[in-house]
Scaffold this motif. Structure first.
Motif, PDB file in Angstrom:
ATOM      1  N   SER A  49       0.855  -1.193   0.000  1.00 46.42           N
ATOM      2  CA  SER A  49       0.000   0.000   0.000  1.00 46.42           C
ATOM      3  C   SER A  49       0.891   1.242   0.000  1.00 46.42           C
ATOM      4  O   SER A  49       2.079   1.175   0.354  1.00 46.42           O
ATOM      5  CB  SER A  49      -0.898   0.020   1.236  1.00 46.42           C
ATOM      6  OG  SER A  49      -0.123   0.286   2.399  1.00 46.42           O
ATOM      7  N   LYS A  50       0.302   2.362  -0.359  1.00 50.79           N
ATOM      8  CA  LYS A  50       1.034   3.631  -0.332  1.00 50.79           C
ATOM      9  C   LYS A  50       1.543   3.910   1.078  1.00 50.79           C
ATOM     10  O   LYS A  50       2.695   4.306   1.273  1.00 50.79           O
ATOM     11  CB  LYS A  50       0.137   4.766  -0.818  1.00 50.79           C
ATOM     12  CG  LYS A  50      -0.224   4.641  -2.281  1.00 50.79           C
ATOM     13  CD  LYS A  50      -1.254   5.673  -2.709  1.00 50.79           C
ATOM     14  CE  LYS A  50      -1.700   5.396  -4.122  1.00 50.79           C
ATOM     15  NZ  LYS A  50      -2.774   6.272  -4.551  1.00 50.79           N
ATOM     16  N   ASN A  86       6.640  10.368  -0.845  1.00 51.29           N
ATOM     17  CA  ASN A  86       5.206  10.378  -1.167  1.00 51.29           C
ATOM     18  C   ASN A  86       4.973  10.185  -2.657  1.00 51.29           C
ATOM     19  O   ASN A  86       4.033   9.509  -3.050  1.00 51.29           O
ATOM     20  CB  ASN A  86       4.558  11.663  -0.661  1.00 51.29           C
ATOM     21  CG  ASN A  86       4.432  11.681   0.843  1.00 51.29           C
ATOM     22  OD1 ASN A  86       4.243  10.647   1.480  1.00 51.29           O
ATOM     23  ND2 ASN A  86       4.557  12.852   1.434  1.00 51.29           N
ATOM     24  N   ALA A  89       5.467   6.530  -3.444  1.00 49.29           N
ATOM     25  CA  ALA A  89       4.312   5.767  -2.955  1.00 49.29           C
ATOM     26  C   ALA A  89       3.110   5.953  -3.879  1.00 49.29           C
ATOM     27  O   ALA A  89       2.396   4.992  -4.177  1.00 49.29           O
ATOM     28  CB  ALA A  89       3.967   6.189  -1.535  1.00 49.29           C
ATOM     29  N   GLU A  90       2.883   7.180  -4.333  1.00 55.82           N
ATOM     30  CA  GLU A  90       1.761   7.444  -5.250  1.00 55.82           C
ATOM     31  C   GLU A  90       1.960   6.730  -6.582  1.00 55.82           C
ATOM     32  O   GLU A  90       1.017   6.235  -7.170  1.00 55.82           O
ATOM     33  CB  GLU A  90       1.611   8.944  -5.493  1.00 55.82           C
ATOM     34  CG  GLU A  90       0.976   9.692  -4.357  1.00 55.82           C
ATOM     35  CD  GLU A  90      -0.472   9.288  -4.133  1.00 55.82           C
ATOM     36  OE1 GLU A  90      -1.230   9.059  -5.103  1.00 55.82           O
ATOM     37  OE2 GLU A  90      -0.865   9.199  -2.944  1.00 55.82           O
ATOM     38  N   GLN A  91       3.198   6.703  -7.038  1.00 54.14           N
ATOM     39  CA  GLN A  91       3.505   6.106  -8.344  1.00 54.14           C
ATOM     40  C   GLN A  91       3.424   4.586  -8.301  1.00 54.14           C
ATOM     41  O   GLN A  91       2.945   3.958  -9.243  1.00 54.14           O
ATOM     42  CB  GLN A  91       4.910   6.525  -8.779  1.00 54.14           C
ATOM     43  CG  GLN A  91       5.339   6.007 -10.133  1.00 54.14           C
ATOM     44  CD  GLN A  91       6.720   6.513 -10.515  1.00 54.14           C
ATOM     45  OE1 GLN A  91       7.252   7.425  -9.935  1.00 54.14           O
ATOM     46  NE2 GLN A  91       7.286   5.888 -11.531  1.00 54.14           N
ATOM     47  N   GLY A  93       2.602   2.414  -5.205  1.00 57.65           N
ATOM     48  CA  GLY A  93       1.731   1.747  -4.227  1.00 57.65           C
ATOM     49  C   GLY A  93       0.292   1.582  -4.678  1.00 57.65           C
ATOM     50  O   GLY A  93      -0.167   2.204  -5.632  1.00 57.65           O
TER      51      GLY A  93
END
Length: 94
Positions: A49-50, A86, A89-91, A93
Motif C-alpha cells: 500500500s502507499k 510520497n 508511494a503514489e507512483q 503503491g
C-alpha cells in the motif's frame, strides 16, 4: 505576470524531480515495482500500500526498518525528501 511564470516553472521542475525520485529504484525493483529485488530478498513493492511504502522508506531512513538488505536501503533512502517518498508511494503503491 513574470512572478506567475517563474512560479509555474519552479512547480513544473519540482514535479519532474518528484517523478524522477523512483528512477534510482528501477534497477533493482523494476519499472513498476514488480521485481523482488536482489534475487527475491525484498518485497515486491507494487503489492504494498502507499502507506506501507511511506512507512518502510521512513523506517529505512531512520535505520529502524528492514531485513537482509537494510543497510543498502538505508543508503538509498538517505537523499529522499518527504515529497520524494510520497511521490514514489503514489507512483508505485496500491
Amino acid at each position: 505576470m513574470k512572478k506567475s511564470i517563474v512560479l509555474l516553472a519552479i512547480l513544473g521542475l519540482s514535479s519532474l524531480a518528484m517523478a524522477d525520485a523512483y528512477q534510482k529504484c528501477v534497477v533493482c525493483h523494476g519499472k513498476t515495482g514488480e521485481k523482488a529485488a536482489l534475487g527475491g530478498k525484498s518485497k515486491v513493492i507494487k503489492d504494498m500500500s502507499k502507506a506501507d511504502i511511506v512507512a518502510a522508506m521512513k523506517g529505512y531512513q531512520a535505520g529502524t526498518y528492514g531485513g537482509a538488505m537494510k543497510a543498502m536501503m538505508v543508503e538509498h533512502s538517505k537523499g529522499l525528501s518527504e515529497a520524494d517518498i510520497n511521490a514514489i508511494a503514489e507512483q508505485i503503491g496500491k
